[in-house]
Design an enzyme around this catalytic site. Structure first.
Site, PDB file in Angstrom:
ATOM      1  N   LYS A   1       6.191   0.677   2.321  1.00 46.56           N
ATOM      2  CA  LYS A   1       5.185   0.544   3.385  1.00 46.56           C
ATOM      3  C   LYS A   1       5.858   0.209   4.706  1.00 46.56           C
ATOM      4  CE  LYS A   1       1.459  -0.699   0.267  1.00 46.56           C
ATOM      5  NZ  LYS A   1       0.820  -1.732  -0.531  1.00 46.56           N
TER       6      LYS A   1
ATOM      7  N   GLN B   1      -0.381  -7.954  -0.500  1.00 50.14           N
ATOM      8  CA  GLN B   1      -0.048  -7.135  -1.673  1.00 50.14           C
ATOM      9  C   GLN B   1      -0.626  -7.768  -2.941  1.00 50.14           C
ATOM     10  OE1 GLN B   1       1.716  -4.122  -1.534  1.00 50.14           O
ATOM     11  NE2 GLN B   1       1.150  -3.963  -3.685  1.00 50.14           N
TER      12      GLN B   1
ATOM     13  N   ASP C   1      -6.733  -2.596   3.965  1.00 49.01           N
ATOM     14  CA  ASP C   1      -6.932  -2.184   2.576  1.00 49.01           C
ATOM     15  C   ASP C   1      -8.412  -1.916   2.295  1.00 49.01           C
ATOM     16  OD1 ASP C   1      -4.814  -1.707   0.897  1.00 49.01           O
ATOM     17  OD2 ASP C   1      -4.528  -3.807   0.306  1.00 49.01           O
TER      18      ASP C   1
END
Ligand code: NDP
Length: 296
Positions: A54, A98, A121
């Site tokens: 990422k 994460q 997200d």
């Protein structure tokens, strides 16, 4: 019939190129550089790989990448304090924590402490509610990537029968909401669905998000249907570890009109959509024109 291969790797490259072009433009015209902060707690090897990837791709499209690696025993208070700091930081337009988090941390509490406007997200309860009610939101990256590929292949999805297998909060449910938003007739199937093959055989679009290797076989698929395989499963075959999807590729490919492979299908789109979401969040924060074709 042999299905057309929907090449997620190539499609993701075009998404990244669009993001990079838009980033370059707002840097030049507005002096603004989008920034993505990724928070990793603990040392889960798979998560470390994702976070590295990422960060690398964020920099490649011209955005700022901020990585926070915290010890596995980080307290909830310390993690929430970091998120509070990132929420207030004007250089940070996207925040991603994460998952999975270590067990002593309450994932829902942590995710819901992110400013929804920076929740790239799309897991914050406000974004879930906005998506569920058809309003502008931050959309979870994997289903957004699936939607982009479907729109690219079909143009309009209006009136198509879609079956989503899997009802998780990160893939199945948002995928179903996105397809509904594009006026598909949507069925969500799951582990208790009766006669799953006959349900799937009704579908013009099948999205499998299950996590069971090669579960769906060609005889489940309506001839000409589009198959989007989200599953990522590691299995042993001929003495090697290989990645396979939730669909048995060869038999499904023989019947479908179009299909995503595993690997090289949905997977590469997920990070590309994370970058797209970060750019969108940045544009919304500064009242700038949003990138075209990169949102739901
Ligand atoms: P979850 O485990 O959270 O959800 C799996 C879903 O599949 C559940 O709703 C479950 O039903 C359903 N299911 C399980 N067994 C069956 C069955 N026999 N028949 C029908 N439905 C079944 O998984 P995720 O949604 O997080 O992920 C799904 C897959 O997608 C995984 O392989 C994951 O690795 C992959 N993935 C890939 C990503 C990418 O970037 N390509 C990103 C995210 C996930 P029930 O609710 O009834 O238990």
């Amino acid at each position: 019939m042999t299905a057309k291969l929907i090449d997620g790797k190539a499609f993701a490259a075009t998404v990244r190129a669009k993001v990079a072009a838009h980033v370059a433009q707002i840097k030049e015209e507005n002096g603004i550089t989008p920034g993505l902060a990724v928070v990793l707690v603990g040392e889960d090897p798979a998560s470390q790989v994702y976070v590295r990837s990422k960060g690398k791709q964020t920099v490649e499209v011209g955005m700022n990448s901020y990585e926070y690696k915290l010890a596995a025993d980080t307290s909830e208070a310390d993690l929430l304090a970091l998120i509070d700091r990132l929420n207030k930081d004007p250089e940070v337009h996207g925040i991603l924590v994460q998952l999975p988090l270590p067990k002593h941390l309450d994932s829902d509490l942590v995710i819901n402490s992110i400013n929804p406007a920076k929740d790239v997200d799309g897991f914050h309860i406000s974004n879930v509610g906005l998506l569920g009610t058809g309003q502008k939101s931050m959309v979870p990256c994997t289903p957004l990537g699936c939607l982009m590929m479907l729109r690219d292949y079909h143009g309009s999805l209006s009136g198509m029968n879609a079956v989503v297998i899997g009802r998780s909060n990160i893939v199945g449910k948002p995928m179903a909401n996105l397809l509904l938003g594009d006026s598909c007739t949507v069925t969500i199937a799951h582990s208790r669905t009766k006669d799953l093959p006959s349900v799937v055989r009704q579908a013009d679009i099948v999205v499998t998000a299950v996590g069971r290797p090669e579960m769906a076989t060609g005889d489940w698929i309506k001839p000409g249907a589009t198959v989007i395989d989200v599953g990522i499963n590691r299995i042993e075959r001929d003495g090697k570890t290989v990645l396979v999807g939730d669909c048995e590729f060869d038999s499904c490919e023989a019947v479908a009109g179009a299909i995503t492979p595993v690997p090289g299908g949905v997977g590469p789109m997920t990070i590309a959509c994370l970058l797209a979401n970060t750019l969108t969040a940045c544009c919304r924060a500064h009242g700038l024109r949003e990138p075209e074709g990169l949102t739901a």
